[in-house]
Write a protein that holds these residues in place. Structure first.
Motif, PDB file in Angstrom:
ATOM      1  N   PHE A 184       1.970 -74.696 -23.806  1.00  0.00           N
ATOM      2  CA  PHE A 184       0.770 -75.766 -23.168  1.00  0.00           C
ATOM      3  C   PHE A 184       1.404 -75.822 -21.861  1.00  0.00           C
ATOM      4  CE2 PHE A 184       3.236 -79.625 -23.676  1.00  0.00           C
ATOM      5  CZ  PHE A 184       4.275 -79.376 -24.424  1.00  0.00           C
ATOM      6  N   LYS A 185      -0.242 -76.404 -20.754  1.00  0.00           N
ATOM      7  CA  LYS A 185       0.216 -76.777 -19.789  1.00  0.00           C
ATOM      8  C   LYS A 185       0.033 -78.099 -19.112  1.00  0.00           C
ATOM      9  CE  LYS A 185      -2.967 -76.477 -16.500  1.00  0.00           C
ATOM     10  NZ  LYS A 185      -3.940 -77.711 -16.081  1.00  0.00           N
ATOM     11  N   LEU A 186       1.047 -78.176 -18.657  1.00  0.00           N
ATOM     12  CA  LEU A 186       1.156 -79.861 -17.908  1.00  0.00           C
ATOM     13  C   LEU A 186       0.873 -80.156 -16.668  1.00  0.00           C
ATOM     14  CD1 LEU A 186       4.437 -81.214 -20.192  1.00  0.00           C
ATOM     15  CD2 LEU A 186       1.837 -81.925 -20.355  1.00  0.00           C
ATOM     16  N   VAL A 191       3.603 -76.734 -14.559  1.00  0.00           N
ATOM     17  CA  VAL A 191       4.198 -76.120 -15.682  1.00  0.00           C
ATOM     18  C   VAL A 191       4.306 -76.374 -17.382  1.00  0.00           C
ATOM     19  CG1 VAL A 191       6.563 -78.082 -17.143  1.00  0.00           C
ATOM     20  CG2 VAL A 191       5.843 -78.688 -14.696  1.00  0.00           C
ATOM     21  N   VAL A 192       4.481 -74.606 -17.856  1.00  0.00           N
ATOM     22  CA  VAL A 192       3.989 -73.676 -18.796  1.00  0.00           C
ATOM     23  C   VAL A 192       5.366 -74.349 -19.822  1.00  0.00           C
ATOM     24  CG1 VAL A 192       2.872 -72.545 -20.489  1.00  0.00           C
ATOM     25  CG2 VAL A 192       2.242 -72.892 -18.284  1.00  0.00           C
ATOM     26  N   ILE A 193       4.964 -74.508 -21.320  1.00  0.00           N
ATOM     27  CA  ILE A 193       5.786 -75.146 -22.393  1.00  0.00           C
ATOM     28  C   ILE A 193       5.346 -73.996 -23.375  1.00  0.00           C
ATOM     29  CG2 ILE A 193       7.121 -76.058 -23.958  1.00  0.00           C
ATOM     30  CD1 ILE A 193       5.807 -78.051 -20.441  1.00  0.00           C
ATOM     31  N   ARG A 194       6.498 -72.737 -23.690  1.00  0.00           N
ATOM     32  CA  ARG A 194       6.066 -72.268 -25.050  1.00  0.00           C
ATOM     33  C   ARG A 194       7.313 -72.335 -26.385  1.00  0.00           C
ATOM     34  NH1 ARG A 194       3.256 -68.154 -22.871  1.00  0.00           N
ATOM     35  NH2 ARG A 194       3.047 -67.741 -20.673  1.00  0.00           N
ATOM     36  N   ASN A 195       6.774 -72.346 -26.809  1.00  0.00           N
ATOM     37  CA  ASN A 195       6.983 -72.344 -28.449  1.00  0.00           C
ATOM     38  C   ASN A 195       7.225 -70.697 -29.361  1.00  0.00           C
ATOM     39  OD1 ASN A 195       8.135 -74.988 -27.901  1.00  0.00           O
ATOM     40  ND2 ASN A 195       5.770 -75.914 -27.954  1.00  0.00           N
ATOM     41  N   VAL A 250       5.418 -66.421 -28.788  1.00  0.00           N
ATOM     42  CA  VAL A 250       4.417 -66.057 -28.044  1.00  0.00           C
ATOM     43  C   VAL A 250       3.200 -65.670 -27.842  1.00  0.00           C
ATOM     44  CG1 VAL A 250       4.750 -63.154 -27.085  1.00  0.00           C
ATOM     45  CG2 VAL A 250       6.971 -64.416 -27.913  1.00  0.00           C
ATOM     46  N   ALA A 251       2.892 -65.342 -26.682  1.00  0.00           N
ATOM     47  CA  ALA A 251       1.376 -65.476 -26.554  1.00  0.00           C
ATOM     48  C   ALA A 251       1.082 -65.650 -25.689  1.00  0.00           C
ATOM     49  CB  ALA A 251       0.639 -67.378 -27.454  1.00  0.00           C
ATOM     50  N   GLY A 252      -0.102 -65.123 -24.853  1.00  0.00           N
ATOM     51  CA  GLY A 252      -0.934 -65.245 -23.851  1.00  0.00           C
ATOM     52  C   GLY A 252      -0.353 -64.349 -22.594  1.00  0.00           C
ATOM     53  N   CYS A 296      -3.801 -76.353 -23.891  1.00  0.00           N
ATOM     54  CA  CYS A 296      -2.730 -76.061 -25.297  1.00  0.00           C
ATOM     55  C   CYS A 296      -3.212 -74.922 -26.257  1.00  0.00           C
ATOM     56  CB  CYS A 296      -2.878 -76.797 -26.404  1.00  0.00           C
ATOM     57  SG  CYS A 296      -2.665 -79.006 -25.105  1.00  0.00           S
ATOM     58  N   ARG A 297      -2.459 -74.189 -26.286  1.00  0.00           N
ATOM     59  CA  ARG A 297      -2.677 -73.125 -27.705  1.00  0.00           C
ATOM     60  C   ARG A 297      -1.995 -73.770 -29.038  1.00  0.00           C
ATOM     61  NH1 ARG A 297      -0.974 -69.200 -23.943  1.00  0.00           N
ATOM     62  NH2 ARG A 297      -3.293 -67.199 -23.538  1.00  0.00           N
ATOM     63  N   LEU A 298      -2.752 -73.918 -29.726  1.00  0.00           N
ATOM     64  CA  LEU A 298      -3.367 -74.345 -31.149  1.00  0.00           C
ATOM     65  C   LEU A 298      -3.371 -73.936 -32.098  1.00  0.00           C
ATOM     66  CD1 LEU A 298      -4.710 -77.557 -30.297  1.00  0.00           C
ATOM     67  CD2 LEU A 298      -1.987 -77.705 -30.077  1.00  0.00           C
TER      68      LEU A 298
HETATM   69  N1  UDP Z   1      -3.165 -72.181 -18.820  1.00  0.00           N
HETATM   70  C1  UDP Z   1      -3.461 -73.241 -18.153  1.00  0.00           C
HETATM   71  N2  UDP Z   1      -4.012 -73.068 -16.920  1.00  0.00           N
HETATM   72  C2  UDP Z   1      -3.947 -72.780 -16.234  1.00  0.00           C
HETATM   73  C3  UDP Z   1      -2.979 -71.456 -16.750  1.00  0.00           C
HETATM   74  C4  UDP Z   1      -1.975 -71.754 -18.614  1.00  0.00           C
HETATM   75  O1  UDP Z   1      -3.685 -74.223 -18.783  1.00  0.00           O
HETATM   76  O2  UDP Z   1      -4.254 -71.842 -15.331  1.00  0.00           O
HETATM   77  C5  UDP Z   1      -2.342 -73.136 -20.648  1.00  0.00           C
HETATM   78  C6  UDP Z   1      -2.814 -72.091 -21.470  1.00  0.00           C
HETATM   79  O3  UDP Z   1      -4.027 -72.683 -21.913  1.00  0.00           O
HETATM   80  C7  UDP Z   1      -1.483 -71.644 -22.783  1.00  0.00           C
HETATM   81  C8  UDP Z   1      -0.507 -72.099 -21.915  1.00  0.00           C
HETATM   82  O4  UDP Z   1      -0.753 -72.743 -20.558  1.00  0.00           O
HETATM   83  O5  UDP Z   1      -1.470 -72.653 -23.411  1.00  0.00           O
HETATM   84  C9  UDP Z   1       0.068 -70.760 -21.278  1.00  0.00           C
HETATM   85  O6  UDP Z   1      -0.985 -69.969 -20.008  1.00  0.00           O
HETATM   86  P1  UDP Z   1      -0.690 -68.258 -20.254  1.00  0.00           P
HETATM   87  O7  UDP Z   1       0.497 -68.279 -19.284  1.00  0.00           O
HETATM   88  O8  UDP Z   1       0.161 -67.445 -21.416  1.00  0.00           O
HETATM   89  O9  UDP Z   1      -2.179 -67.847 -19.695  1.00  0.00           O
HETATM   90  P2  UDP Z   1      -2.784 -67.251 -19.951  1.00  0.00           P
HETATM   91  O10 UDP Z   1      -2.754 -66.277 -21.217  1.00  0.00           O
HETATM   92  O11 UDP Z   1      -4.050 -68.386 -19.831  1.00  0.00           O
HETATM   93  O12 UDP Z   1      -3.198 -66.637 -18.758  1.00  0.00           O
END
Ligand code: UDP
Length: 266
Positions: A180-182, A95-99, A101-103, A206-208
């Motif tokens: 962050f991911k849960l 589960v990814v929770i976003r506040n 825009v990133a990644g 997490c992105r901090l």
């Molecule tokens: N994330 C994680 N494990 C994963 C994918 C993502 O912990 O397998 C976390 C990641 O650190 C970030 C958030 O989930 O805080 C969102 O990640 P994103 O989808 O942007 O993917 P990424 O850029 O890490 O490939």
């Protein structure tokens, strides 16, 4: 390594943690490694001291979340690198929770990193390394039975509460909780089960960002070759006041002093 430690049965080895059989049925020991991976395991390294920091940070956050009524798998930290947790069936969902825009969100939709979202976004990914954790929707989760409708409802509700709490907590120490991911698990009690927060919450998932400078205090330092990974994780721990060198002289703190004394008499 102690006798008991080397004799323990290893249940699973993941990218950043090893799981061992716990001392009692229904318990598991999570061992935090220094290994770091990114891009689905393509980039690998070890970051000396990371495991110790993640163990402490995750313990701290799980304890605080427990206090506000979030059910978690956490029982107690055992030592520098290990914590005792309840055995759960991990649901195959990230589960990814976003506040902000990133990644992957920035990349996929061509958005600028750092833009605040006007509402929180919750995303689901199917936990499957071979497939590179593809994004899924609630429809897929229901269709393939990865969680029941009730479980998914609980997951969403818990995720929102966890996000509200953590956003505030981090804001208080001048950190933006970008995303962050849960992971959640099914905790069985006889024939019934309930969903509890599992795995870990640490700068690895997490992105901090520092609220003033936007400096990254998380795993992006590793993903993007920025260096200073341990220093960044340490800075998070320092601001959370869970490092001994947080500025509070330990012996002058009466409560700490009393507890240390009581402990030495045990
Ligand atoms: N994330 C994680 N494990 C994963 C994918 C993502 O912990 O397998 C976390 C990641 O650190 C970030 C958030 O989930 O805080 C969102 O990640 P994103 O989808 O942007 O993917 P990424 O850029 O890490 O490939």
């Amino acid at each position: 390594m102690g006798y008991a430690m080397s004799r323990r049965r290893q249940i699973y080895e993941g990218k950043a943690k090893i799981l061992y059989e716990g001392p009692e049925p229904g318990t598991i020991i999570q061992y935090f490694k220094d290994d770091a991976t990114a891009f689905n395991g393509e980039k690998r390294s070890t970051i000396s001291g990371k495991g110790v920091l993640n163990n402490r940070i995750s313990e701290h956050l799980f304890l605080l979340l427990g206090r506000i009524g979030i059910p978690t798998h956490f029982i107690k930290r055992l030592n520098m690198r290990e914590q005792l947790v309840r055995e759960v069936e991990i649901l195959p969902i990230e589960v990814v929770i976003r506040n902000v825009v990133a990644g992957s969100l920035a990349k996929r939709l061509g958005l600028e990193e750092g833009t605040a979202l006007n509402r929180t976004i919750i995303e689901f990914y199917y936990k499957n390394d071979k497939l590179g954790d593809p994004m899924i929707t609630a429809e897929h989760i229901a269709a393939f039975g990865w969680a029941t409708e009730d479980e998914l409802h609980d997951i969403e509700e818990l995720s929102v509460r966890i996000n509200d709490f953590l956003q505030g907590l981090f804001a208080g120490i001048n950190i933006r909780l970008v995303d962050f991911k849960l992971e959640f698990g099914r905790l069985w009690d006889g024939e019934f089960s309930r969903v509890v927060l599992a795995d870990e919450i640490s700068p690895d998932g997490c992105r901090l960002w520092d609220s003033d400078t936007n400096e990254k205090l998380d795993k992006d330092r590793f993903r993007r070759d920025l260096g200073g990974e341990v220093e960044a994780y340490q800075e998070v721990a320092r601001r959370l006041r869970i490092l001994p060198e947080d500025g509070t002289p330990q012996v002058l703190n009466l409560e700490t002093h009393r507890k240390a004394k009581a402990k030495s008499k045990e």
